[in-house]
Design a protein around this motif. Structure first.
Motif, mmCIF file in Angstrom:
data_model
loop_
_atom_site.group_PDB
_atom_site.id
_atom_site.type_symbol
_atom_site.label_atom_id
_atom_site.label_comp_id
_atom_site.label_asym_id
_atom_site.label_seq_id
_atom_site.Cartn_x
_atom_site.Cartn_y
_atom_site.Cartn_z
ATOM 1 N N SER A 140 0.819 -1.136 -0.033
ATOM 2 C CA SER A 140 0.180 -0.132 -0.472
ATOM 3 C C SER A 140 0.788 0.842 0.219
ATOM 4 O O SER A 140 1.912 0.957 0.444
ATOM 5 C CB SER A 140 -0.906 0.618 1.156
ATOM 6 N N ASP A 141 0.148 1.993 -0.561
ATOM 7 C CA ASP A 141 0.775 3.767 -0.397
ATOM 8 C C ASP A 141 1.591 4.184 1.203
ATOM 9 O O ASP A 141 1.188 3.987 2.402
ATOM 10 C CB ASP A 141 -0.117 5.047 -0.836
ATOM 11 N N ALA A 142 2.861 4.871 1.524
ATOM 12 C CA ALA A 142 3.821 5.275 2.257
ATOM 13 C C ALA A 142 3.071 6.541 2.407
ATOM 14 O O ALA A 142 2.553 6.797 1.786
ATOM 15 C CB ALA A 142 4.857 4.633 1.876
ATOM 16 N N PRO A 143 3.172 6.843 3.579
ATOM 17 C CA PRO A 143 3.204 8.413 3.648
ATOM 18 C C PRO A 143 3.644 9.279 2.469
ATOM 19 O O PRO A 143 4.905 8.959 2.550
ATOM 20 C CB PRO A 143 3.483 8.945 5.324
ATOM 21 N N ALA A 151 10.835 9.754 -2.217
ATOM 22 C CA ALA A 151 10.345 10.030 -0.848
ATOM 23 C C ALA A 151 9.155 9.884 -0.676
ATOM 24 O O ALA A 151 8.427 9.373 0.756
ATOM 25 C CB ALA A 151 10.358 11.150 -0.646
ATOM 26 N N SER A 152 8.371 9.265 -1.789
ATOM 27 C CA SER A 152 7.056 8.503 -1.479
ATOM 28 C C SER A 152 6.185 7.268 -1.950
ATOM 29 O O SER A 152 5.729 7.328 -3.481
ATOM 30 C CB SER A 152 6.148 9.583 -1.998
ATOM 31 N N PRO A 153 6.742 6.467 -2.426
ATOM 32 C CA PRO A 153 6.749 4.575 -2.356
ATOM 33 C C PRO A 153 5.268 4.626 -2.441
ATOM 34 O O PRO A 153 4.648 5.115 -1.222
ATOM 35 C CB PRO A 153 7.269 3.817 -1.283
ATOM 36 N N VAL A 154 4.674 4.251 -3.421
ATOM 37 C CA VAL A 154 3.675 3.934 -4.123
ATOM 38 C C VAL A 154 2.838 2.101 -3.778
ATOM 39 O O VAL A 154 4.165 1.621 -3.574
ATOM 40 C CB VAL A 154 2.709 4.674 -4.816
ATOM 41 N N GLU A 155 1.242 2.014 -4.015
ATOM 42 C CA GLU A 155 1.998 0.564 -3.649
ATOM 43 C C GLU A 155 2.195 -0.312 -5.231
ATOM 44 O O GLU A 155 2.088 0.538 -5.875
ATOM 45 C CB GLU A 155 -0.313 0.138 -4.185
ATOM 46 N N SER A 156 3.318 -1.289 -5.336
ATOM 47 C CA SER A 156 3.705 -1.870 -5.684
ATOM 48 C C SER A 156 5.038 -1.698 -6.785
ATOM 49 O O SER A 156 5.783 -1.626 -7.324
ATOM 50 C CB SER A 156 2.823 -2.318 -6.978
ATOM 51 N N ASP A 157 5.053 -0.333 -5.386
ATOM 52 C CA ASP A 157 7.369 0.024 -5.668
ATOM 53 C C ASP A 157 7.131 -1.186 -4.894
ATOM 54 O O ASP A 157 7.426 -2.203 -4.255
ATOM 55 C CB ASP A 157 6.599 1.354 -5.052
ATOM 56 N N GLY A 168 11.221 2.678 -8.962
ATOM 57 C CA GLY A 168 9.481 3.301 -8.853
ATOM 58 C C GLY A 168 9.419 3.608 -10.380
ATOM 59 O O GLY A 168 10.256 2.848 -11.624
ATOM 60 N N ALA A 169 8.031 4.151 -11.405
ATOM 61 C CA ALA A 169 7.730 4.208 -12.618
ATOM 62 C C ALA A 169 7.441 4.954 -12.705
ATOM 63 O O ALA A 169 6.221 5.079 -11.880
ATOM 64 C CB ALA A 169 7.688 2.936 -13.655
#
Length: 247
Positions: A140-143, A151-157, A168-169
């Motif tokens: 799931s998305d990080a803060p 600085a902002s990993p998201v779901e499936s990173d 990431g992409a």
């Protein structure tokens, strides 16, 4: 707009064929963006790995060069707007790749971006693990950490065990085709990891060699740079989306 019926979507699965091009020529940012767009117009799937001719920072389609320069300041940095979305990325470190999926000839559509991310990054995680890099897909998305992509990993990173982002992409769909621009940072995979990613994505991998993946590529690249990526309109905040409101 209603979602397309599942029966009309191309499932996220191994590609039947993939052209694998390790671009041997470090290019400036504008040429790298133009090369990726040209690949997305081809009738076959492509995986391209490439380098940068000078220190570069790219920013997503809806960001601005002012924000990118404030986030990653420095002398001699080239700031380039991508055709894809996503955050602001420092390309002075890491490995850059692009995967393109051609517009389907039968009129179907690819699965939603969320599923494409999971499939592509699942293959990437498989290749990284096989190359000595322990990693996992983020569930799931990080803060929110701001406009910096890292600085902002998201779901499936892809992250390491401590939650640090490794991959990431950004994606764009255009006339049925998909352009996926990705970056791997914070790890050093063993030699051959690029080919392992290609093998994880497709049943048949066709290597492509040389600076021109097809005849006439160089001329097409120069024209797209001249007509789009090197224009002031692309560099400024409007970049063709809107015109400044007269005062």
């Amino acid at each position: 707009m209603a979602d397309a019926p599942r029966s009309s979507l191309i499932p996220c699965a191994s590609l039947p064929r993939l052209r694998f091009w390790r671009d041997p020529l470090p290019r400036d940012g504008y040429a790298n963006m133009a090369a990726d767009e040209l690949l997305s117009q081809r009738p076959e799937a492509w995986l391209r790995f490439y380098d940068w001719a000078r220190p570069s920072v790219s920013f997503g389609y809806f960001d601005t060069v002012q924000v990118a320069a404030k986030l990653f300041p420095g002398e001699g940095i080239e700031y380039i707007r991508r055709w894809t979305g996503g955050g602001i990325v420092d390309h002075r470190h890491g490995y850059t790749y692009t995967l393109t999926l051609p517009a389907p000839a039968d009129g179907r559509m690819y699965a939603p971006s969320r599923e494409l991310y999971r499939w592509i990054h699942g293959a990437l995680a498989q290749a990284l693990r096989a190359s000595g890099v322990p990693c996992e897909l983020l569930a799931s998305d990080a803060p929110d950490g701001g406009r910096s992509c890292w600085a902002s990993p998201v779901e499936s990173d892809i992250t390491d065990a401590a939650g640090h982002k490794l991959a990431g992409a950004g994606q764009r769909r255009h006339r049925g085709a998909v352009l996926h621009q990705g970056l791997v940072q914070g790890c050093v995979p063993s030699t051959g990891w690029e080919a392992r990613l290609a093998a994880a994505l497709a049943e048949e991998v066709q290597p492509v060699y040389g600076e021109e993946p097809w005849p006439g590529f160089g001329a097409q690249l120069d024209e797209l740079c001249r007509s789009k990526y090197l224009t002031q309109e692309w560099a400024d905040e409007s970049h063709g989306r809107r015109r400044p409101t007269p005062r």
